[in-house]
Design a protein around this motif. Structure first.
Motif, PDB file in Angstrom:
ATOM      1  N   VAL A  74       0.860  -1.197   0.000  1.00  0.00           N
ATOM      2  CA  VAL A  74       0.000   0.000   0.000  1.00  0.00           C
ATOM      3  C   VAL A  74       0.894   1.244   0.000  1.00  0.00           C
ATOM      4  O   VAL A  74       1.818   1.334   0.817  1.00  0.00           O
ATOM      5  N   HIS A  75       0.629   2.172  -0.922  1.00  0.00           N
ATOM      6  CA  HIS A  75       1.311   3.470  -0.880  1.00  0.00           C
ATOM      7  C   HIS A  75       0.256   4.564  -0.841  1.00  0.00           C
ATOM      8  O   HIS A  75      -0.611   4.629  -1.717  1.00  0.00           O
ATOM      9  N   LEU A  76       0.340   5.400   0.191  1.00  0.00           N
ATOM     10  CA  LEU A  76      -0.611   6.501   0.355  1.00  0.00           C
ATOM     11  C   LEU A  76       0.043   7.773  -0.162  1.00  0.00           C
ATOM     12  O   LEU A  76       1.213   8.033   0.139  1.00  0.00           O
ATOM     13  N   GLU A  77      -0.704   8.523  -0.954  1.00  0.00           N
ATOM     14  CA  GLU A  77      -0.147   9.760  -1.511  1.00  0.00           C
ATOM     15  C   GLU A  77      -1.058  10.954  -1.229  1.00  0.00           C
ATOM     16  O   GLU A  77      -2.168  10.796  -0.742  1.00  0.00           O
ATOM     17  N   VAL A  78      -0.577  12.142  -1.585  1.00  0.00           N
ATOM     18  CA  VAL A  78      -1.368  13.365  -1.396  1.00  0.00           C
ATOM     19  C   VAL A  78      -2.679  13.255  -2.190  1.00  0.00           C
ATOM     20  O   VAL A  78      -2.712  12.636  -3.252  1.00  0.00           O
ATOM     21  N   PRO A  79      -3.774  13.830  -1.669  1.00  0.00           N
ATOM     22  CA  PRO A  79      -5.076  13.705  -2.341  1.00  0.00           C
ATOM     23  C   PRO A  79      -5.200  14.712  -3.473  1.00  0.00           C
ATOM     24  O   PRO A  79      -6.006  15.636  -3.433  1.00  0.00           O
ATOM     25  N   PHE A  80      -4.383  14.506  -4.477  1.00  0.00           N
ATOM     26  CA  PHE A  80      -4.320  15.451  -5.592  1.00  0.00           C
ATOM     27  C   PHE A  80      -3.900  14.672  -6.822  1.00  0.00           C
ATOM     28  O   PHE A  80      -2.901  13.957  -6.785  1.00  0.00           O
ATOM     29  N   ARG A  81      -4.653  14.757  -7.896  1.00  0.00           N
ATOM     30  CA  ARG A  81      -4.286  14.082  -9.136  1.00  0.00           C
ATOM     31  C   ARG A  81      -4.335  15.069 -10.287  1.00  0.00           C
ATOM     32  O   ARG A  81      -5.274  15.864 -10.411  1.00  0.00           O
ATOM     33  N   ALA A  82      -3.318  15.009 -11.142  1.00  0.00           N
ATOM     34  CA  ALA A  82      -3.232  15.947 -12.262  1.00  0.00           C
ATOM     35  C   ALA A  82      -4.480  15.882 -13.140  1.00  0.00           C
ATOM     36  O   ALA A  82      -4.963  16.907 -13.617  1.00  0.00           O
ATOM     37  N   GLU A  83      -5.021  14.655 -13.330  1.00  0.00           N
ATOM     38  CA  GLU A  83      -6.178  14.526 -14.225  1.00  0.00           C
ATOM     39  C   GLU A  83      -7.442  15.157 -13.650  1.00  0.00           C
ATOM     40  O   GLU A  83      -8.399  15.393 -14.366  1.00  0.00           O
ATOM     41  N   HIS A  84      -7.457  15.416 -12.349  1.00  0.00           N
ATOM     42  CA  HIS A  84      -8.636  16.033 -11.726  1.00  0.00           C
ATOM     43  C   HIS A  84      -8.383  17.502 -11.362  1.00  0.00           C
ATOM     44  O   HIS A  84      -9.209  18.128 -10.703  1.00  0.00           O
ATOM     45  N   ALA A  85      -7.236  18.031 -11.766  1.00  0.00           N
ATOM     46  CA  ALA A  85      -6.817  19.357 -11.292  1.00  0.00           C
ATOM     47  C   ALA A  85      -7.351  20.475 -12.168  1.00  0.00           C
ATOM     48  O   ALA A  85      -7.474  20.312 -13.384  1.00  0.00           O
ATOM     49  N   ASP A  86      -7.633  21.637 -11.549  1.00  0.00           N
ATOM     50  CA  ASP A  86      -7.946  22.822 -12.343  1.00  0.00           C
ATOM     51  C   ASP A  86      -6.663  23.653 -12.483  1.00  0.00           C
ATOM     52  O   ASP A  86      -5.582  23.241 -12.045  1.00  0.00           O
ATOM     53  N   ASN A  87      -6.776  24.825 -13.090  1.00  0.00           N
ATOM     54  CA  ASN A  87      -5.578  25.628 -13.378  1.00  0.00           C
ATOM     55  C   ASN A  87      -4.837  26.035 -12.109  1.00  0.00           C
ATOM     56  O   ASN A  87      -3.609  25.970 -12.053  1.00  0.00           O
ATOM     57  N   PHE A  88      -5.601  26.455 -11.083  1.00  0.00           N
ATOM     58  CA  PHE A  88      -4.938  26.842  -9.839  1.00  0.00           C
ATOM     59  C   PHE A  88      -4.240  25.649  -9.194  1.00  0.00           C
ATOM     60  O   PHE A  88      -3.112  25.767  -8.700  1.00  0.00           O
ATOM     61  N   ASP A  89      -4.921  24.503  -9.192  1.00  0.00           N
ATOM     62  CA  ASP A  89      -4.316  23.294  -8.606  1.00  0.00           C
ATOM     63  C   ASP A  89      -2.956  23.005  -9.254  1.00  0.00           C
ATOM     64  O   ASP A  89      -2.020  22.571  -8.594  1.00  0.00           O
ATOM     65  N   MET A  90      -2.886  23.224 -10.580  1.00  0.00           N
ATOM     66  CA  MET A  90      -1.630  22.949 -11.281  1.00  0.00           C
ATOM     67  C   MET A  90      -0.546  23.953 -10.875  1.00  0.00           C
ATOM     68  O   MET A  90       0.615  23.588 -10.746  1.00  0.00           O
TER      69      MET A  90
END
Lengths: 386, 109
Positions: free
Chosen positions: A294-310
């Motif tokens: 199991v690897h846990l990562e930050v709750p952020f994915r590029a495919e779900h990101a908006d411009n600010f998230d990027m």
């Protein structure tokens, strides 16, 4: 936040140190509440003027960065974010340095519970040695002396500040509870007798996991000797027998099939594209047939990101010394797990467990992202039985 | 200063690989200095608060009584509000600048 210690080696804070630490928390909260929304509006506006490639939902990060790079708001946002981060490390560092002799003494006098094995010839992987990760001076691995616990104490003190206390307060153990919740959700039949955490830092998660599997033999590895000395003393003083060793997760010295469960939390984004593959392969080697990674990562994915998230991800990558942040949140982790030989490989958002999961409690996997400290992104898989 | 801490040197004070922010690097430096100074003002405010509350309770404020002062919930709440007000005041231009930009007014400056 005052003098009360959650465990005997947690650095204490004076009246003025508390004030300094609370300022960092308040500044980070101000950025999130006031500056982030302003930059989000600006980034949407700028993105509206930029071309979008066919099949994409937004302009490329390079174009977006170029579009906002002359904006005073964008530049000041980077500077303010990083100033808050640097003030956090400075506050934690000064607080620890004032009492380091005492902390070293507490570590030396800790009960002989568990073990720690450091390696003076250890070579820190290049992706960690090249820059000081998330702007922590000296990073995980630079110790002032061969016997002190400074970097561990600084990390423990700052980690609770960084998350504004929302990752399990001063114990900072939410990620460990979430690992347990995920294993119960996806692999309820897994019998756990031997556990390994890769990149365990000061053992925040490992103590939580070990308490959930009280009969298991529990190991933790990391790259910093001072970090591990602190982790060992911390766990011993909490009465939890853990075994720490200074090792590279890509190539450990454990025998094949040594573990039932191998995991990490928020480690992959601090490695590299090559290292992730090697770490997954090493997990496969270390697991017994039927064992779980199991690897846990930050709750952020590029495919779900908006411009600010990027732009935020870009900040982490370029200005907060997390060089593989965008790489990790863009990688197809389930596919990488399959390539490493895992069965039942899947990646998705996992509901966070703030405290130890009770039997019968349900924490959904594969549902929507509920936000920071409410969800984590998790990849897991099982080694074939035969 | 402890034994190990005295051996820190600059390696544990300055981050390896610190990247420059776009634009004039002196602005980034200055912003950093302003934030550090504001942090000191926040510490001083809390210290003044301790003095006032100790005096109100009939305790002579001195370095040791201030250091030992443990604020109650009302004091913590008042301090948090004061801290927020301070940060909002110092950072107001950063956000105001952003609002103007986002509203498309940047070009008229």
């Amino acid at each position: 936040m005052s003098a009360a210690r959650v465990h005997p080696i947690m650095p204490t804070s004076t009246h003025d140190e508390v004030a300094e630490q609370m300022f960092v928390v308040a500044l980070k909260s101000f950025i999130a509440a006031e500056m982030d929304p302003a930059l989000r509006r600006l980034s949407q506006e700028v993105a509206g003027t930029l071309p979008v490639a066919e099949g994409e939902s937004r302009p490329s990060l390079q174009q977006l960065r170029r579009g906002v790079s002359s904006s005073p708001l964008y530049r000041n946002w980077i500077s303010t974010m990083r100033a808050a981060q640097e003030l956090m490390w400075q506050a934690a560092g000064d607080c620890v340095d004032r009492q380091l002799d005492e902390l070293d003494h507490i570590a030396a006098a800790a009960p002989s519970v568990g073990t720690v094995r450091t390696n003076p010839d250890f070579v820190v992987p290049r992706y960690l040695a090249a820059t000081d990760t998330h702007m922590m001076p000296g990073s995980y691995h630079t110790d002032p002396t061969p016997t002190d616990v400074r970097q561990g104490a600084v990390f423990d003190k700052a980690a609770a500040l960084y998350s504004l206390g929302r990752q399990g307060g001063q114990m900072n153990d939410m990620r460990g509870h979430t690992i347990v919740a995920h294993v119960r959700e996806r692999f309820p039949d897994l019998e756990v007798r031997r556990v390994l955490e890769m990149g365990c830092t000061v053992g925040n998660s490992l103590v939580a996991v070990a308490r959930n599997y009280p009969a298991a033999e529990v190991q933790g590895i990391d790259v910093g000797a001072g970090l591990l000395r602190y982790a060992h003393a911390r766990a011993a003083l909490l009465g939890v027998p853990l075994h720490f060793s200074q090792q590279n997760a890509e190539e450990t010295d454990f025998a094949d099939g040594s573990f039932d469960l191998v995991y990490s939390t928020a480690v992959l984004h601090e490695t590299s594209a090559r290292a992730i593959k090697r770490i997954f392969s090493e997990c496969h080697r270390l697991l017994r047939p039927g064992g779980v990674m199991v690897h846990l990562e930050v709750p952020f994915r590029a495919e779900h990101a908006d411009n600010f998230d990027m732009l935020r991800a870009d900040y982490e990558t370029r200005y907060n010394n997390e060089p593989f942040w965008i790489g990790a949140v863009s990688a197809d982790l389930a596919e990488l797990a399959r390539t490493a030989g895992f069965e039942q490989a899947a990646a998705g958002y996992q509901d966070a467990a703030a405290v130890a999961p009770q039997s019968g409690q349900h924490f959904a996997f594969g549902g929507p992202n509920k936000g920071v400290y409410r969800s984590w992104y998790v990849v897991s898989g099982r080694k074939a039985v035969s | 200063m402890s034994t190990a801490a005295s051996k820190l040197g600059t390696r544990l004070r300055v981050q390896k690989g610190r990247r420059t922010v776009p634009g004039d690097p002196r602005i980034d430096t200055l912003l950093n200095m302003v934030m550090s100074l504001t942090s000191e003002v926040a510490v001083l405010r809390d210290r003044v608060d301790a003095h006032e509350r100790l005096a109100a309770a009939g305790v002579v404020p001195a370095p040791d009584t201030v250091d030992a002062y443990d604020p109650d919930d009302a004091a913590l709440k008042a301090r948090a509000a004061q801290r927020q007000r301070l940060i909002a005041k110092v950072c107001r231009p950063l956000v105001a600048e952003g609002s103007a930009e986002a509203a498309g007014a940047a070009e008229t400056h």
